[in-house]
Structure formats: C-alpha cells, structure tokens
Design an enzyme around this catalytic site. Structure first.
Site, short mmCIF file in Angstrom:
data_model
loop_
_atom_site.label_atom_id
_atom_site.label_comp_id
_atom_site.label_asym_id
_atom_site.label_seq_id
_atom_site.Cartn_x
_atom_site.Cartn_y
_atom_site.Cartn_z
N GLY A 283 0.59 -1.13 -0.01
CA GLY A 283 -0.08 0.06 0.38
C GLY A 283 0.62 0.89 0.03
O GLY A 283 0.76 1.92 -0.98
N GLU B 11 5.62 3.13 9.13
CA GLU B 11 4.81 1.76 8.90
C GLU B 11 5.44 0.70 7.99
O GLU B 11 5.60 -0.17 9.09
CB GLU B 11 3.40 2.03 7.65
CG GLU B 11 2.66 0.77 7.92
CD GLU B 11 1.17 1.11 7.44
OE1 GLU B 11 0.13 1.63 7.98
OE2 GLU B 11 0.77 1.53 5.75
N HIS C 286 9.40 28.16 12.83
CA HIS C 286 8.32 29.18 13.84
C HIS C 286 8.02 28.67 14.43
O HIS C 286 6.82 29.30 15.29
CB HIS C 286 8.19 30.43 12.72
CG HIS C 286 9.09 31.69 12.12
ND1 HIS C 286 8.97 32.39 12.80
CD2 HIS C 286 9.59 31.63 11.38
CE1 HIS C 286 9.96 33.32 11.78
NE2 HIS C 286 9.86 32.95 10.86
#
Ligand code: F6P
Length: 543
Positions: A268, A354, A385
């Site tokens: 995937g 993963e 920032h």
C-alpha cells in the site's frame, strides 16, 4: 543471507568503539580538517545532490558502515527484491513496486511470470482514461465534462497521490480541481463536496483491499450524495475504482471496465506508482505521470548498479542508522524548503514508520537496537517559527533532512532567494551552534551591560553539532519528485535490512481496527472503565 542480530557482529562492535573515539570531535571540526569535505561527503545523480557532510562521520565511519552493510548483505537483499523474490516473508509476497516504474523494456518476473505485460495493460487503460477526462471526452450523466476529481482512499491509497498532486501543482490541469478524502470523519467529505457540482464531479475510490472501513464509508456516502442530486443511474459515469480486489470494487457498483487493477506484490505505501497514482496521472496528463515513473526508475537503476560508496540510498540508510543507533537520535525531521512539498512529511511518516516501526526481527526474535524513529516535519520556513526551537536547544536529539529545489516556478524570485538563504542557514546553525562565550561577546559588542549579558549568555547559546543531510534538486518537477520518493523508499528498505526486520508488513495497525469493530458492535465498550466512561458521556451528550 543476513545475520540474525546485527548488534552481535564484529562490525557493530567496531562502530561502537569508533563512536567513542569520536566523543570529542564536532562536526564543524571535520570541515577544518578537510577542505574538500563537501566533495568527499556528497553524492550526485544528475541534478540531484545528496550532501551528508554535516554529519559526525569521517572516512573511517563510512568504511565501517559499509562493512556493516556488507555483513548484513544489503546488496543481496536488494538483488532479491529486484528479482521478485518473496522478501515480504510474513505475508509471503514479492515486493515489486520497482516493476511499476520499469519504463525500460526488460522483463520483470514474479513466481516465474513476467509481470510487465499486465503492468503495460493497466498503463494503456490509464492513459486512455486520463486523456478522455482531461480532454473533456468523458461525460458525466448529464453530459458535462469532468472538472472536479475526488479521490477516496486512506493511507497508501491517499497519501502518495495527495502529496504528489500538491507537489506538482504548477504541472496540473489548470481547469480541474482535486480533492483527497481519507478521514472517516464526515467533515472531510463535507469539505470536499461543499462547493462541488455533482454533474462535473468524478470519484476515484482507491483501496488495495476494498475492505477498508473508512474508504467504504466515504465511498458509500459520496454515492448517496451523487444519486440524491442526479440519479442512481448516474453512478457508472461518476465513479471509477482502483483496487487489487477488482471483484469487490465491481460489487460496489463500479463498472468492471472502470476498475483499474494492481497486484498483491505492490505494498500500500509503495503504491503511488501503480493505478493508485490515477489522480496524479489525471492531474499531470499521461506524459507527466510517465516522467514521474522515469525519475523513480532512474533512482532504481542507480540503487541497483552504483558502487556502494557512490550509492545514494545505501549511504542515506547508513547515515540514518549511524544517527539512530550510535549517536542516539530521538527523532527525525524532514524539512522541505518548498511549500508544495507540504504533504511530503505525512507521506514519509507512513513510508518510514509503517515500514520500520517494529520490534520483531524477521526470525521472530526481538530487535536489540533502536529501529525506525519518530518522523515529523513541515515546510521551511514555517517550521522555523514553530518547532525548530526544540531542534536547536531542546534535550531531544533530532536529525534532519533539508530539501530544496534550485529552480523556482513561483514567479517570485526574490522570495526564492530568501527561502534558499534559510535552507542553507538552518543546517549551518545546527552544525556550528553558538557558545555562551560567543553569545556574551555578541551582546557586549551590542553595548549590553556585562551583568545582563552574563545572565543571558547560556539562554542565548546553542549546542550545535546537530546532524543534517541536505538534498538539492534541480527543480521540483515530476522527474525529480520521482527520484526523491524512490530515494526515500530504498533508504527505508536499506534500514530494514540492516535491522533484520521485514519493512513490508504492518501488523501493528490491525488491533485498533479489530477493536473499532468490537466497539461498533457494542461488545468492546465494557472491556475497561475508561472506554465505558467515555462512551457513557458520549451517549449522554447526544441529547
Ligand atoms: O491500515 C494500514 C493500511 O493497511 C495501509 O498499509 C494501507 O495503505 C491502508 O491501510 C489502506 O488500505 P487499502 O488500500 O486496502 O484501503
């Protein structure tokens, strides 16, 4: 074959000893010792440069790391991946995303079968579809051309296309809008459809398994939205699917000729090169998508053939291992100095966390060293920032990748100069830091009273000696994005081999899915007091 426990090898012990020997060395010292350090510690593949010189690594470090890679048989595992062997051992599958961008003509086989004829067949199907949609020949149920594309998928069926379409914004079809709906929270679908015209909207339902709860829920809701506004008969003209489970997609009501297939050897999170990349291809046009594949293929060829010491993914993996396991980095920041790469850190979170967020080795035993780190990031200069404070002065040790494209397409060249200056300055600041004495001297030079300067000196000092890589691309275009993503894929693979883990399964995400089903059915709520209490409050607050 690789060793079971890398930490028990002589090479690992040698690296531990070497790390001690470097205890008093700072990265900046290494530049003083070697005027050619940039040339010696950076690698280039055409207009793609990987600079790892701002790491605490010497020629000896690299020699020892390459020894370790040889002991772990990284080259052998790489060759087994490129040969289509079932290196995803826990799922007994090949790991063959490299075949999806095999823009050369050579055959690539899995289980004795050349997969390229099937890959090319899907390319042809995609090319025809993409051309039809982009040129206005694909008509919705009322005869309108398609102007809005909504991809419905999650994880690997969302992050790659969403990241790439945003990254390549200047190359996308100027009159089409793309949305990516992943979250099962209805707010996500609502936001995508709020201003969409059903007559000119096309849904791409993307799911490798076509069983993912979030995707099916969103697709069902989207189908309801469409049929309520047009008619049930409108679905075939407004829904296509991408899946390795073609039968399940057809059962959802999508015409079989509008289902784009792929195969179980495509993981995937490695699937944006397959038909999962359909929204990218619609956005860029087929030639643009081919350039993306060609860039990834160029990195594949480099990974496969470049000698170890010149090999960018191997070197990047080794440097990451050095930072994680020997210099004890706590986290890893990916900092693209490109607003259009805003989704790259999220994409890489799935790719790296993963793949390598694991504690069990291939042989079923626990790992004995740190594996995949926490990865986070934001485009520079925004991150500066927000969280850079911690990277510069915090107690957590973070190693960073800075990414910049040399040529700019924004049309604001002065801003690109500022962006570039910040890209260069941050890795410099992380390396040099500033001692309390230097801070004190600066304040005194600015006429601050000695007492006040002394009180502020430690607050205004920076440890420095924080490691980083810099990646410079010629341009953020489809070809270079392909190279960049393939680099991260192969570097993730190298790390998995070194740690002795399988980077291609994801059993850790299953438990939460099972428990969600139990809770939905009611059986799981009483399992613990906290869950029961929260659910009771939720129910009470429905009224
Ligand atoms: O839950 C994790 C996962 O299995 C990912 O690995 C995958 O990319 C995602 O779910 C989506 O799965 P599918 O494409 O089958 O819907």
């Amino acid at each position: 074959m690789s060793v079971a426990d890398i930490t028990r090898t002589a090479e690992w012990t040698a690296l531990k000893r070497h790390r001690q020997a470097l205890a008093k060395t700072r990265i900046a010292d290494l530049f003083k010792e070697d005027a050619q350090r940039f040339q010696h510690f950076s690698l280039q593949l055409d207009e793609f440069a990987f600079d790892f010189s701002k790491n605490l690594a010497t020629t000896e470090t690299m020699r020892l790391l390459h020894e370790l890679a040889r002991t772990a048989d990284v080259a052998g595992w790489r060759d087994r991946m490129f040969a289509g062997e079932h290196i995803n051992s826990t799922e007994d599958r090949a790991v063959y995303h490299v075949a999806l961008r095999n823009v050369g003509r050579e055959p690539m086989t899995v289980d004795g079968k050349d997969v390229m004829p099937d890959v090319r067949k899907v390319w042809e199907q995609m090319r025809a579809f993409v051309t039809n949609v982009r040129e206005g020949h694909w008509h919705g149920a009322t005869g309108e051309r398609i102007r809005t594309v909504v991809n419905i998928g999650i994880g690997g069926s969302d992050l790659g296309p969403a990241m790439a379409v945003q990254a390549l914004r200047p190359f996308c079809h100027p009159e089409m809008t793309f949305h990516f709906v992943s979250n099962v929270d209805g707010a996500h679908l609502h936001a995508a459809l709020a201003h969409a015209d059903p007559a000119s909207t096309l849904f791409i339902v993307s799911s490798k398994t076509f069983t993912t709860q979030e995707t099916l829920a969103n697709a069902t809701a989207a189908r309801g939205w469409l049929t309520a506004r047009l008619s049930p008969g409108a679905v075939p003209k407004h829904f296509v699917a991408v899946s390795a489970a073609v039968d399940k997609a057809s059962a959802f009501g999508i015409a079989p000729e509008n289902v784009f297939g792929f195969w179980d050897w495509v993981g995937g999170r490695y699937s944006m090169w397959s038909a999962i990349g359909l929204p990218i291809a619609v956005a860029l046009g087929w030639e643009g998508f081919e350039r993306l594949l060609a860039g990834a293929h160029a990195m594949d060829q480099h990974f496969k053939t470049a000698p170890a010491e010149r090999n960018i993914p191997l070197t990047m993996g080794l440097i990451a291992l050095w930072n994680i396991d020997f210099l004890e980095a706590d986290a890893y920041a990916v900092l693209p100095y490109a607003q259009d790469l805003a989704r790259l850190p999220a994409y890489l979170q799935q790719l790296e966390m993963e793949s390598n967020g694991k504690t069990t080795r291939r042989d079923g035993k626990p790992v004995k060293c740190a594996t995949g780190p926490v990865l986070f990031g934001e485009p520079g200069t925004n991150g500066q920032h927000a969280f850079y404070q911690l990277i510069h002065q915090g107690t957590q040790r973070v190693f960073c990748d800075f990414i910049l494209a040399a040529r700019d397409r924004s049309g604001y060249p002065d801003q690109h100069l500022l962006l570039t200056a910040n890209f260069l300055a941050q890795s410099q600041a992380l390396m040099f830091g500033k001692s309390a004495a230097e801070a004190m001297a600066e304040m005194r030079a600015a006429k601050m009273k000695a007492g006040k300067a002394r009180a502020l000196a430690t607050h205004r000092s920076f440890f420095g000696d924080r490691p980083s890589n810099s990646i410079l691309l010629g341009e953020l275009d489809p070809y270079h994005l392909g190279k960049l993503v393939a680099l991260y894929e192969h570097k993730t693979f190298v790390l998995g081999v070194l740690w002795g883990i399988n980077s291609f399964d994801q059993w850790g995400v299953e438990l939460g899915k099972q428990l969600a089903s139990d809770i939905l059915s009611g059986s799981g709520v009483a399992r613990d007091g906290s869950t029961a209490g929260l659910k009771a409050l939720y129910d009470a607050w429905q009224r």
